[in-house]
Design a protein around this motif. Structure first.
Motif, short mmCIF file in Angstrom:
data_model
loop_
_atom_site.label_atom_id
_atom_site.label_comp_id
_atom_site.label_asym_id
_atom_site.label_seq_id
_atom_site.Cartn_x
_atom_site.Cartn_y
_atom_site.Cartn_z
N PHE A 300 76.39 30.37 74.89
CA PHE A 300 76.99 29.67 76.02
C PHE A 300 78.23 28.89 75.60
CE2 PHE A 300 72.86 30.70 77.59
CZ PHE A 300 73.04 30.90 78.94
N SER A 301 78.48 28.85 74.31
CA SER A 301 79.64 28.15 73.76
C SER A 301 80.91 28.92 74.11
CB SER A 301 79.49 28.05 72.24
OG SER A 301 80.61 27.46 71.66
N SER A 302 81.93 28.19 74.58
CA SER A 302 83.23 28.80 74.87
C SER A 302 84.04 28.85 73.58
CB SER A 302 83.98 28.00 75.93
OG SER A 302 83.26 27.99 77.15
N PRO A 303 84.60 30.00 73.24
CA PRO A 303 85.28 30.13 71.94
C PRO A 303 86.60 29.38 71.88
CG PRO A 303 85.53 32.14 73.24
CD PRO A 303 84.59 31.26 74.00
N LEU A 304 86.99 29.07 70.65
CA LEU A 304 88.28 28.44 70.35
C LEU A 304 89.07 29.40 69.49
CD1 LEU A 304 90.22 25.92 70.04
CD2 LEU A 304 88.88 25.39 67.98
N LEU A 305 90.29 29.71 69.88
CA LEU A 305 91.18 30.57 69.11
C LEU A 305 92.17 29.70 68.35
CD1 LEU A 305 92.24 33.61 71.35
CD2 LEU A 305 91.26 33.72 69.06
N HIS A 306 92.29 29.96 67.04
CA HIS A 306 93.27 29.21 66.25
C HIS A 306 93.63 30.00 64.99
CE1 HIS A 306 95.42 26.08 64.16
NE2 HIS A 306 94.56 26.15 63.14
N ASN A 307 94.91 30.22 64.81
CA ASN A 307 95.44 30.79 63.57
C ASN A 307 94.75 32.10 63.19
OD1 ASN A 307 97.24 30.74 61.42
ND2 ASN A 307 95.82 29.63 60.08
N GLY A 308 94.56 32.98 64.18
CA GLY A 308 93.97 34.29 63.91
C GLY A 308 92.48 34.27 63.71
N ARG A 309 91.84 33.14 64.04
CA ARG A 309 90.39 33.05 63.91
C ARG A 309 89.79 32.59 65.23
NH1 ARG A 309 89.54 30.03 58.00
NH2 ARG A 309 90.35 31.75 56.72
N VAL A 310 88.52 32.93 65.44
CA VAL A 310 87.83 32.53 66.65
C VAL A 310 86.56 31.77 66.24
CG1 VAL A 310 86.65 34.78 66.86
CG2 VAL A 310 86.88 33.30 68.86
N TYR A 311 86.37 30.59 66.85
CA TYR A 311 85.24 29.70 66.52
C TYR A 311 84.34 29.57 67.74
CZ TYR A 311 88.56 28.20 62.86
OH TYR A 311 89.45 28.16 61.82
N TYR A 345 89.44 21.27 68.42
CA TYR A 345 90.17 21.35 67.15
C TYR A 345 91.18 20.22 67.01
CZ TYR A 345 93.35 23.11 63.54
OH TYR A 345 94.13 23.23 62.41
N SER A 346 91.30 19.70 65.79
CA SER A 346 92.33 18.72 65.44
C SER A 346 93.22 19.31 64.37
CB SER A 346 91.69 17.42 64.92
OG SER A 346 92.65 16.62 64.26
N ALA A 347 94.49 19.53 64.71
CA ALA A 347 95.45 20.03 63.72
C ALA A 347 95.74 18.97 62.67
CB ALA A 347 96.73 20.46 64.42
N LYS A 348 95.70 17.70 63.07
CA LYS A 348 96.00 16.61 62.15
C LYS A 348 95.03 16.60 60.98
CE LYS A 348 97.24 12.72 63.97
NZ LYS A 348 97.21 11.44 64.70
N HIS A 349 93.75 16.87 61.26
CA HIS A 349 92.72 16.81 60.22
C HIS A 349 92.19 18.20 59.86
CE1 HIS A 349 92.81 12.53 60.91
NE2 HIS A 349 92.45 12.69 62.17
N ASN A 350 92.67 19.23 60.55
CA ASN A 350 92.17 20.60 60.35
C ASN A 350 90.65 20.65 60.46
OD1 ASN A 350 92.59 23.40 59.91
ND2 ASN A 350 92.04 23.17 57.75
N MET A 351 90.13 19.99 61.50
CA MET A 351 88.69 19.91 61.71
C MET A 351 88.28 20.55 63.04
SD MET A 351 87.47 16.12 60.52
CE MET A 351 87.92 15.40 58.93
N ILE A 352 87.07 21.09 63.03
CA ILE A 352 86.40 21.60 64.23
C ILE A 352 85.30 20.61 64.60
CG2 ILE A 352 84.97 23.45 65.19
CD1 ILE A 352 87.82 24.33 64.75
N THR A 390 80.68 19.31 75.44
CA THR A 390 81.81 19.76 74.63
C THR A 390 82.71 18.56 74.30
OG1 THR A 390 81.81 22.00 75.52
CG2 THR A 390 83.91 21.16 74.66
N PRO A 391 82.99 18.31 73.03
CA PRO A 391 83.85 17.18 72.66
C PRO A 391 85.31 17.45 73.01
CG PRO A 391 83.27 18.45 70.71
CD PRO A 391 82.50 19.05 71.84
N LEU A 392 86.07 16.37 73.13
CA LEU A 392 87.51 16.44 73.39
C LEU A 392 88.23 15.66 72.29
CD1 LEU A 392 89.99 17.03 75.30
CD2 LEU A 392 89.53 14.76 76.27
N TYR A 393 89.18 16.30 71.62
CA TYR A 393 90.01 15.60 70.64
C TYR A 393 91.27 15.11 71.33
CZ TYR A 393 93.22 14.65 66.83
OH TYR A 393 94.12 14.04 66.00
N ILE A 394 91.57 13.82 71.17
CA ILE A 394 92.76 13.21 71.77
C ILE A 394 93.69 12.80 70.65
CG2 ILE A 394 93.63 11.39 73.28
CD1 ILE A 394 90.87 11.28 74.58
N ASP A 395 94.76 13.56 70.47
CA ASP A 395 95.67 13.36 69.35
C ASP A 395 96.36 12.00 69.42
OD1 ASP A 395 97.14 14.58 67.01
OD2 ASP A 395 98.84 14.14 68.33
#
Length: 582
Positions: A300-311, A345-352, A390-395
């Motif tokens: 039921f998780s909605s995927p995240l696409l980033h840098n040629g990868r899917v999470y 995803y957080s680009a600042k910390h490269n974290m999921i 689902t969490p939300l990252y706020i840059d």
């Protein structure tokens, strides 16, 4: 001679008994209203009289208001169930049906619950009385979620299909039957109704799908006229289904938000039961599948696409990172028991960031922070109950905001997981959060039936607006308006400048699909299979269509303007927009 005389008396007595029996039988039928009618016109007149006597209702006669389809009051109402639940009228209606259609045999007859149930049943029983063998079926308004999970009850055969119902207004009810049959690769041959409301939309539906229909009566025969509001119907559907994907072993049991699709240049990705799927976005062909572990609920998780990868996460308890092009596993985090949350995803910390669930009674949930490259856990925030949201990252504030099944929303430092603030509601918060950069707020819905607005810096309440049922979707911000569906079958539009309700859209169906702004139009799905697109500022309907399955995910759009949305049972639909018809 004496013997002959007594024999004659015996014969006369028997004859009298027979005559009296026949006389009593016909008298009884007349007393019960079951008058023998020999001609078609006599039967039709009898039905007409009974409709006027029993089924045409006026508020003044009942000292209570009556509601139209639009939600407003109406000056009259036709309730044909009052005829369908009487033996004399139902018997006559089915007699007329077979007078019209017997010469067209063979065919099979069916209709939509609830109105068609007594009608179809009586038609089949009348057929048996006439020595006719006819097959029948019924279509559920929503697919059954247990057992065989049928939407069509009964077995279809090879004969042409005749659909029956009490009346036809816009054609929406018979369209549900058409869509259900279309999934079985079957078509309606003809339709029959007692009353035609004589709305142009119904005629257009008939012409569009090449389905002729017949009715016993027109609305004008009862000297009734639809109001302008009741005559107003939606435009013709202008979203065309290009293709759809069906899971190999669909599971219809779980009716809540499911895996929302995401797109890149080549594929559309989403979770479908126990498979994660990448489809060619142009034709729906499977490019690759990744099978997850054994589980009941699937993905039921909605995927995240980033840098040629899917999470994504899965209910086998794992967080997965796959190569988007090939589906090859990059890493897998295996320390949870269940995951229904979707990653941020957080680009600042490269974290999921993703929610996790456990069978540990001391902490049944947690928010995880994982390294996007390796899956290594940087920190976790345990909570007492499951964490499905689902969490939300706020840059801008370097924080992660997430709801919990315990009913509170928490804000954490994105790098360390340190708590910044929390806000308690009176129900579970199981979906996503929307961030309003302009006003410095976050918005979300709760199972207590409220829509909340909080100050992002300290979590203080800005507004709380009550709906009539749980809110299980992520709100959408468009300029000064907030779109938020509720399971009370309404979508709320809130003015963020005044913090008041601006508009309520009556969907007539529950909504678990989160809205999204796609090419200047707000789209969302409904449990009755309707996909709607409205102009954001006026809420005027620009696009819509209906499919057979419940639409449960947030929609998305690719670079070609194709709209994708996930339905019940691991079904994915692809639509293209047509020019709106006047």
């Amino acid at each position: 001679m004496v013997c002959k005389f007594f024999c004659w008396l015996y014969f006369l007595s028997k004859k009298s008994v027979v005559l009296l029996a026949f006389e009593a039988f016909f008298h009884q039928r007349e007393c019960k209203g079951m008058i023998v009618m020999d001609t078609f016109e006599e039967k039709k007149q009898f039905i007409f009289d009974k409709i006027e006597e029993l089924a045409v209702l006026h508020p003044m006669d009942y000292h209570r208001s009556m509601r139209a389809r639009s939600g407003g009051s109406t000056r009259w109402l036709i309730d044909l169930r009052r005829l369908f639940l009487r033996s004399d009228t139902l018997d006559c209606i089915t007699d007329v049906f077979w007078d019209i259609h017997e010469e067209k045999m063979p065919f099979q007859v069916g209709g939509l619950e609830v109105g068609a149930i007594p009608l179809v049943t009586a038609i089949v029983m009348k057929a048996a009385q006439r020595g006719i063998n006819v097959n029948s079926f019924l279509v559920r308004k929503e697919r059954k979620t247990s057992g065989l999970c049928n939407q069509i009850e009964g077995l279809l055969n090879e004969h042409p299909i005749l659909v029956v119902d009490d009346l036809i207004h816009s054609g929406s009810s018979v369209e549900r039957v058409r869509l259900a049959l279309e999934q079985e690769e079957r078509k309606i041959t003809e339709a029959f109704f007692l009353i035609d409301y004589q709305v142009q939309r119904a005629r257009e539906w008939s012409e569009t799908h090449n389905i002729p229909y017949r009715s016993l009566f027109g609305l004008d025969e009862f000297s009734l006229v639809l109001s302008a509001t009741d005559r107003k119907t939606w435009p013709q559907p202008n979203l065309e289904c290009l293709w759809y994907y069906q899971a190999k072993d669909p599971n219809y049991v779980f009716n809540f938000p499911n895996s929302a699709p995401v797109c890149d240049q080549d594929h559309v990705y989403f979770g479908s039961d126990d498979h994660f799927v990448a489809l060619n976005r142009k034709n729906g062909y499977t490019s690759w599948e990744y099978k997850t572990g054994r589980m009941k609920k699937g993905i039921f998780s909605s995927p995240l696409l980033h840098n040629g990868r899917v999470y994504f996460g899965a209910y086998d308890g794992n967080v997965y990172c796959l190569q988007a092009k090939t589906g090859k596993l990059v890493w897998r985090h295996t320390e949870s028991d269940f995951i229904g949350s979707s990653p941020a995803y957080s680009a600042k910390h490269n974290m999921i960031y993703i929610g996790a669930e456990y069978q540990n009674p001391l902490h049944r949930g947690a928010l995880l922070a994982l390294d996007a490259d390796t899956g290594k856990q940087h920190w976790w925030k345990p909570v007492k109950e499951f964490l499905h949201a689902t969490p939300l990252y706020i840059d801008e504030h370097d924080m992660v905001v997430c709801g919990t099944n315990e009913g509170y929303v928490m804000a954490l430092n994105a790098k360390t997981g340190k708590g910044l603030w929390s806000y308690q509601t009176e129900g579970s918060v199981k979906h996503g959060i929307a961030f309003d950069k302009e006003r410095g707020r976050v918005y979300f819905g709760s199972f207590d039936g409220s829509i909340y607005g909080l100050d992002v810096k300290d979590g203080k309440e800005v507004f709380k607006l009550q709906t009539r049922n749980i809110v299980y979707a992520t709100p959408l911000i468009v300029d000064h308006l907030l779109y938020c569906p509720s399971t009370e079958k309404r979508l709320y539009v809130i003015n963020l400048d005044t913090c008041e309700i601006h508009y309520k859209y009556d969907a007539r169906s529950k909504m678990y699909s989160s809205p999204d702004l796609l090419d200047g139009v707000v789209y969302w799905g409904c449990n009755d299979g309707t996909l709607v697109g409205v102009e954001p500022m006026t809420q005027d309907i620009k696009y819509w269509t209906r499919v057979a399955e419940r639409l449960l995910s947030k929609p998305t759009m690719d670079e070609d303007g194709t709209i994708f949305i996930n339905g019940a049972g691991g079904t994915l639909y692809a639509f293209k927009r047509l020019e709106a018809k006047e």
